[in-house]
Enzyme design. Structure first.
Site, PDB file in Angstrom:
ATOM      1  N   HIS A   1      14.001  13.798 -17.411  1.00  0.00           N
ATOM      2  CA  HIS A   1      15.396  14.155 -17.637  1.00  0.00           C
ATOM      3  C   HIS A   1      16.066  14.275 -16.271  1.00  0.00           C
ATOM      4  O   HIS A   1      15.469  14.802 -15.331  1.00  0.00           O
ATOM      5  CB  HIS A   1      15.522  15.490 -18.387  1.00  0.00           C
ATOM      6  CG  HIS A   1      14.730  15.555 -19.654  1.00  0.00           C
ATOM      7  ND1 HIS A   1      15.134  14.935 -20.812  1.00  0.00           N
ATOM      8  CD2 HIS A   1      13.547  16.155 -19.928  1.00  0.00           C
ATOM      9  CE1 HIS A   1      14.232  15.158 -21.764  1.00  0.00           C
ATOM     10  NE2 HIS A   1      13.255  15.887 -21.244  1.00  0.00           N
TER      11      HIS A   1
ATOM     12  N   CYS B   1      -4.236  14.088 -22.889  1.00  0.00           N
ATOM     13  CA  CYS B   1      -5.320  14.738 -23.619  1.00  0.00           C
ATOM     14  C   CYS B   1      -6.556  13.854 -23.490  1.00  0.00           C
ATOM     15  O   CYS B   1      -6.548  12.705 -23.911  1.00  0.00           O
ATOM     16  CB  CYS B   1      -4.937  14.922 -25.084  1.00  0.00           C
ATOM     17  SG  CYS B   1      -6.125  15.894 -26.027  1.00  0.00           S
TER      18      CYS B   1
ATOM     19  N   SER C   1      -0.572  12.009 -26.270  1.00  0.00           N
ATOM     20  CA  SER C   1      -0.048  12.376 -24.967  1.00  0.00           C
ATOM     21  C   SER C   1       1.388  11.894 -24.829  1.00  0.00           C
ATOM     22  O   SER C   1       1.872  11.100 -25.632  1.00  0.00           O
ATOM     23  CB  SER C   1      -0.914  11.769 -23.860  1.00  0.00           C
ATOM     24  OG  SER C   1      -2.262  12.140 -24.034  1.00  0.00           O
TER      25      SER C   1
END
Length: 262
Positions: free
Chosen positions: A118, A141, A113
């Site tokens: 950003h 996951c 995972s």
């Protein structure tokens, strides 16, 4: 609720992607100062700490961190995370339609995972409006949904507008061989946002339930001018205040609805 017995590991991938926007009034002589302030307030070190807190909330072990500040502005952080504490997971509780902590530790098992962020500070070339955007992805996951980190993330930034997408990909298989494309009930991302936060925002949903795609937009209701001035002591006439307010409201409406009105 009786637990579903799986064949092997639960490898459903649950991804939360969202944009957070902060809008500010910045006359020409303040624009660079605003960008410098945002660049310092949300530099790579600060963002790394926010993502570490997210990993703690969802009980993940951090495998690797890559972070970078950019010239002239902006920063990025990518964090790989793996299965957390060796504790039995209460999947029903972790996937329930309820707000996550702010923050408290939630135990979970995760594998392959990641969490990324950003940032994009920028200014309009012709008006006196500047914006700061943070793009965040939390992909897990296994049994837990990344939606449990949503409350914390919204409160970690100055969020005038929040645009979120949540999707479940892949499938997991039970012991009879039947495929399951989702392992928890969900009707709206809004159910994972605390009531006090929800009351502050206008929110709309666009959901495609049969495809396990969920989309929510949030727009702050109260837009008191004082909260949008980079220099708080600025003095304006009533006419100037009205003009500034109209600029801010147009900028926020354009971002929220995804279209230009000029």
């Amino acid at each position: 609720m009786k637990k579903l017995k799986l064949h092997g590991f639960n490898n459903l991938t649950k991804s939360l992607s969202f944009n957070i926007y902060d809008v500010c009034y910045t006359p020409a002589d303040q624009k660079q100062a605003y960008i410098d302030y945002i660049d310092e307030a949300y530099n790579a070190d600060r963002l790394t700490q926010i993502l570490k807190d997210v990993a703690e909330i969802i009980g993940a072990n951090i495998l690797n961190i890559a972070h970078q500040d950019y010239d002239p502005q902006g920063a990025s952080v990518t964090m790989l995370i793996a299965e957390g504490m060796d504790t039995e997971v209460d999947a029903e509780q972790l996937n329930s339609e309820s707000p996550g902590p702010l923050p408290e530790t939630v135990l979970a098992h995760l594998d392959k995972s990641h969490i990324t962020v950003h940032t994009y500070p920028e200014s309009h070339p012709d008006t006196e409006i500047s914006t700061f955007r943070a793009d965040i992805d939390v992909s897990t996951c296994g049994q837990i949904s990344p939606l449990k980190a949503l409350n914390y993330l919204i409160h970690s930034f100055e969020s005038d507008i929040v645009i979120m997408d949540y999707k479940i990909r892949g499938f997991t298989r039970d012991v009879s061989g039947q495929k399951h494309y989702i392992d928890h009930n969900i009707t709206s991302i809004q159910k994972y946002i605390s009531e006090d936060t929800s009351e502050k925002y206008q929110m709309i949903d666009v959901n495609v339930y049969q495809e396990h795609l969920f989309h929510t937009k949030m727009l702050l209701k109260e837009t008191e001018l004082e909260n949008y001035l980079f220099e708080k002591e600025s003095a304006f006439s009533e006419e100037e205040k009205k003009a500034i307010q109209e600029q801010l409201q147009q900028e926020m409406a354009e971002i929220f609805y995804g279209r230009n009105y000029a």
